[in-house]
Write a protein that holds these residues in place. Structure first.
Motif, short mmCIF file in Angstrom:
data_model
loop_
_atom_site.label_atom_id
_atom_site.label_comp_id
_atom_site.label_asym_id
_atom_site.label_seq_id
_atom_site.Cartn_x
_atom_site.Cartn_y
_atom_site.Cartn_z
N VAL A 63 106.55 36.89 -40.90
CA VAL A 63 105.85 36.17 -41.88
C VAL A 63 106.41 36.38 -43.31
O VAL A 63 107.03 35.47 -44.15
CB VAL A 63 104.35 36.59 -42.15
CG1 VAL A 63 103.83 36.04 -43.54
CG2 VAL A 63 103.58 36.15 -40.91
N ALA A 64 106.90 37.79 -43.40
CA ALA A 64 107.63 38.09 -44.93
C ALA A 64 108.72 37.74 -44.80
O ALA A 64 109.25 37.13 -45.72
CB ALA A 64 107.53 39.78 -44.99
N ALA A 65 109.67 37.50 -43.95
CA ALA A 65 110.99 37.36 -43.94
C ALA A 65 111.22 35.74 -44.17
O ALA A 65 111.70 34.90 -44.69
CB ALA A 65 111.65 37.59 -42.39
N ALA B 103 112.31 30.95 -36.22
CA ALA B 103 113.42 29.89 -36.90
C ALA B 103 113.40 29.89 -38.05
O ALA B 103 114.31 29.46 -38.59
CB ALA B 103 112.71 28.45 -36.21
N ARG B 104 112.57 30.50 -39.01
CA ARG B 104 112.56 30.48 -40.59
C ARG B 104 112.67 31.72 -40.96
O ARG B 104 112.76 32.09 -42.25
CB ARG B 104 111.22 29.82 -41.08
CG ARG B 104 111.18 28.25 -40.58
CD ARG B 104 109.67 28.03 -40.65
NE ARG B 104 109.68 26.39 -40.43
CZ ARG B 104 109.61 25.76 -39.19
NH1 ARG B 104 109.96 26.60 -38.18
NH2 ARG B 104 109.58 24.63 -39.09
N ALA B 105 112.94 32.87 -40.17
CA ALA B 105 112.95 34.07 -40.56
C ALA B 105 114.37 34.73 -41.00
O ALA B 105 114.69 35.60 -41.83
CB ALA B 105 112.26 35.18 -39.52
N ALA C 148 98.12 41.21 -41.24
CA ALA C 148 99.55 40.95 -41.17
C ALA C 148 99.97 39.85 -41.76
O ALA C 148 100.93 39.88 -42.66
CB ALA C 148 100.07 41.01 -39.61
N LEU C 149 99.25 38.71 -41.52
CA LEU C 149 99.47 37.32 -42.35
C LEU C 149 99.65 37.33 -43.75
O LEU C 149 100.38 37.02 -44.51
CB LEU C 149 98.62 36.15 -41.69
CG LEU C 149 98.74 34.88 -42.29
CD1 LEU C 149 100.47 34.21 -42.12
CD2 LEU C 149 97.92 33.97 -41.51
N ALA D 61 103.61 40.39 -49.96
CA ALA D 61 104.57 41.49 -50.38
C ALA D 61 105.99 40.58 -50.43
O ALA D 61 106.71 40.98 -51.39
CB ALA D 61 104.66 42.18 -48.97
N ALA D 62 105.96 39.58 -49.65
CA ALA D 62 107.34 38.89 -49.73
C ALA D 62 107.19 37.95 -51.08
O ALA D 62 108.26 38.17 -51.71
CB ALA D 62 107.39 37.61 -48.59
#
Length: 352
Positions: free
Chosen positions: A5-7, A105-107, A339-340, A346-347
């Motif tokens: 999620v963060a990436a 795919a988006r990280a 986590a989500l 954090a991101a």
């Protein structure tokens, strides 16, 4: 989940990031779960359920989850069910493999099999320390070795990295989320199906024949009986059931069906118990306390920044998922929601 999620969010915001994955695959324990991401329907209910948690971070997770779920959907994450099946909670159930692939795919770049934590600004998302026998023994102090019901790579790397840099720790380091599982061989494909989630209908005894937990005291999540089992001899217990209890339902299964899902080695006639069975018992299952993730961890603020014990922030260091402790202390809350939301928070703070 938190790392993916963060990436993905960092890339969406135009930041450069590399996901350093200790495991041989991405997805952590999310990939092995039922993938229900939820929150308590009412804020006051959340506080009653988890009274020892950090109210600031709890409020953050509770308030931001609905938008975070919409964000996952906007990425194309496949939703299996629009509700949780529990009237006390709200959320969505995703397909775990489809969600993992959507986030991957988006990280951006993912370094699999990496050892250690990278240099520079870092978001810790290592999943706590459930897979470390040493840390579990030190902080949780079970009466026997807990079986691992999670990925094997969450061994406390994030905790160690943060503590080495002066991070403070939360309360609840002696608490964990898990399930009482059959005391027999099982593998990661059975983490959900083999869970013996009917303690509220059973009479519960330890190896010495002590009825240590009354069914009326079992919480709806059954987390409290799992933690209690961890403190009994060998971290084991016996669930004893009468004919009426076998016919009770837990969501879409009867108790009898869950008992049948336990490996035969863990099922035994009441007459074969090492103590006298109570009158009316027609089935018995020997269970062992199993750990999915820890509840205590490093202190964070509402920006997911890692904090020192005095409350000041550590520059360039954030924590998400259950590396950040103190959200579900005293009860049970969704680790995937934690986590989500904290992965996104954090991101966004790191990108700023």
């Amino acid at each position: 989940m938190a790392g993916l999620v963060a990436a993905a969010r960092l890339r969406e915001l135009g930041a450069r990031a590399t996901l350093i994955e200790r495991g041989s695959r991405a997805g952590g324990s999310m990939l092995l779960s039922s993938c229900v991401v939820w929150r308590h329907r009412e804020w006051e209910q959340f506080r009653r359920e988890c009274p020892g948690g950090d109210e600031r971070v709890q409020r953050l997770v509770w308030e931001r989850l609905d938008d975070a779920l919409d964000w996952l959907r906007s990425l194309g994450a496949p939703v299996v069910r629009e509700e949780t099946g529990n009237p006390a909670t709200v959320g969505r159930r995703f397909d775990p493999r489809g969600l993992t692939e959507t986030l991957m795919a988006r990280a951006g770049p993912i370094e699999l099999g990496a050892d250690g934590v990278g240099d520079g600004p870092t978001i810790l998302c290592t999943g706590g320390f459930a897979a470390s026998d040493e840390l579990v023994a030190r902080y949780i102090e079970p009466a026997g070795r807990l079986r691992l019901r999670a990925n094997p790579w969450s061994t406390g790397d994030g905790l160690a990295h943060a503590v080495d840099r002066g991070a403070g720790l939360t309360v609840g380091l002696d608490e964990f989320y898990g399930r009482n599982m059959p005391d027999a061989p099982w593998d990661e494909t059975q983490f959900v199906s083999a869970s013996q989630l009917y303690g509220r209908f059973a009479r519960i005894y330890d190896e010495e024949g002590v009825e240590f937990f009354r069914s009326g005291d079992v919480s709806w999540s059954e987390t409290n009986v799992v933690q209690a089992t961890a403190r009994r001899p060998g971290a084991r217990a016996y669930y004893l059931l009468d004919a009426e209890s076998l016919g009770r339902r837990v969501r879409d299964r009867t108790v009898a069906e869950m008992v049948d899902a336990a490996p035969p080695e863990s099922r035994l006639p009441p007459a074969d118990l090492p103590f006298a069975a109570p009158r009316g018992a027609v089935a018995a299952v020997r269970v062992i306390a199993s750990i999915t993730h820890t509840l205590g961890g490093v202190q964070v603020d509402e920006r997911a920044r890692v904090l020192r014990a005095d409350g000041s922030g550590l520059d360039g260091l954030w924590a998400a998922g259950v590396d950040a402790g103190g959200v579900a202390v005293g009860g049970y809350a969704s680790g995937l929601a934690q986590a989500l939301v904290l992965g996104l928070v954090a991101a966004e703070d790191a990108a700023r």
